[in-house]
Scaffold this active site. Sequence first.
Site, PDB file in Angstrom:
ATOM      1  N   ASP A 231      -3.920 -11.608 -85.358  1.00 24.50           N
ATOM      2  CA  ASP A 231      -3.320 -10.362 -85.850  1.00 24.50           C
ATOM      3  C   ASP A 231      -3.928 -10.016 -87.203  1.00 24.50           C
ATOM      4  O   ASP A 231      -3.663 -10.686 -88.196  1.00 24.50           O
ATOM      5  CB  ASP A 231      -1.809 -10.537 -85.989  1.00 24.50           C
ATOM      6  CG  ASP A 231      -1.065  -9.217 -86.017  1.00 24.50           C
ATOM      7  OD1 ASP A 231      -1.655  -8.238 -86.493  1.00 24.50           O
ATOM      8  OD2 ASP A 231       0.084  -9.171 -85.563  1.00 24.50           O
ATOM      9  N   HIS A 319      -2.845  -2.131 -76.082  1.00 29.33           N
ATOM     10  CA  HIS A 319      -2.503  -1.930 -77.492  1.00 29.33           C
ATOM     11  C   HIS A 319      -3.746  -1.579 -78.314  1.00 29.33           C
ATOM     12  O   HIS A 319      -3.703  -0.685 -79.169  1.00 29.33           O
ATOM     13  CB  HIS A 319      -1.841  -3.204 -78.018  1.00 29.33           C
ATOM     14  CG  HIS A 319      -1.202  -3.047 -79.356  1.00 29.33           C
ATOM     15  ND1 HIS A 319       0.062  -2.544 -79.527  1.00 29.33           N
ATOM     16  CD2 HIS A 319      -1.657  -3.328 -80.603  1.00 29.33           C
ATOM     17  CE1 HIS A 319       0.367  -2.521 -80.819  1.00 29.33           C
ATOM     18  NE2 HIS A 319      -0.663  -2.996 -81.490  1.00 29.33           N
TER      19      HIS A 319
END
Length: 402
Positions: A231, A319
């Site tokens: 991330d 995403h």
Amino acid sequence: MPTEPENAQPSSGSSAAGVGRRRALLAAGAVLAAGVGAAAAELADGGRPSGRTDATGAPPPQAALPFHGLRQTGVTFPQPAATQLLAFGLPQTSAAADREILRTLLAAWTRTLSSAVTGPSPDPRLQDAGTARLTSLVGVGPELAARLDLAVPAGLADLPPFPGDRLDPARSGGDLVVQLCAEDRWTLAVVGELVTTAARAAGAVPRWAQSGFLPPVDAGATPRNLFGFKDGTANPDEATARQWVWGPPGPHENGTVLVYRRIRMDTAAFAALPEDGQNLAMGRRRGDGSPLTGTAEHDDPDIYAKRPDGSYVIPVTAHVRLTSPRLDGGSRMLRRGYSYDDGPGDRGLLFCAFMRDPAQFTRVQNRLAARDALNPFLEHTASAVAYVLPGAPAGTTLGEHL
């Protein structure tokens, strides 16, 4: 959970190039904020303890991070392992009185945070804590800015409601937002208490607090979120950040806007998906973080690549596709997120991203809310926006330009 909102990828496609771009941003920000070569050298090495030892076998002491500078260290320096976010409300009396409260509080926080970093220590409990390596940022919320007619960017505003939001007002908003980061929770607990004490003394009221953490990672490596995916793979370099993250030349040049979202993650349900299903939902491979169109973490995701049957390699609901800068005029954010765990059934991501205009986040989140494959596993439970003040050069206090 915008894990890749509006970030450009290095063109070389190599992991080393990607790390170099991140280090360039951090080093450039450090030089501006600190003005010292030692800090820049450390940031170029990833900003985290390197594990090197001296002749006795003990690791070398870590240098303290500076507080004073053109930009606040909570944005420019590498992320420490733990964070504490604090929000406060200011009482509504008269504009003149409220401005004086704000001025008094910002001066008190400048003294407290500066002393916590460079000494003398503002609290004996910090004396034996070693080098705190504390970073901090202070921001002003849009409601307070409008009420007191403060000199903030014209685009500063609360976010609109998004489909699927389940926001808790008690955990959201705030006239003032403070983020503290350090390598240990002890430092955060003590400094957070000092910040809160100063706020109460000035007449402000604590509104909410939230702690977070990062997993252990090697210097320069990308941390993983609680879904197990990397991330924050790519953040803009300094030149790009000047266009999209920091304010334009003028009084806001070294300020930015923080968008904070507390996102609950259904980690058990996501873990029940087969790995291929997880990869398709994310648009990246869980193992090495590479996009489905590439072979290395820092390869540029090609959202237009197709298979022979005409289907997209990165699905239309992935995403990564929905957060691609190609869908938003090339705009970028600087992400500095943390995980949180507040007990069974309540763990997830503290999404903290910095940008010149919060409308950028609104555009991204509208796309995600409409069709993100991760939506069944995510719930946004809190939100805040704040103008992160420019730093305070030596001899000045935060917010003098307000």
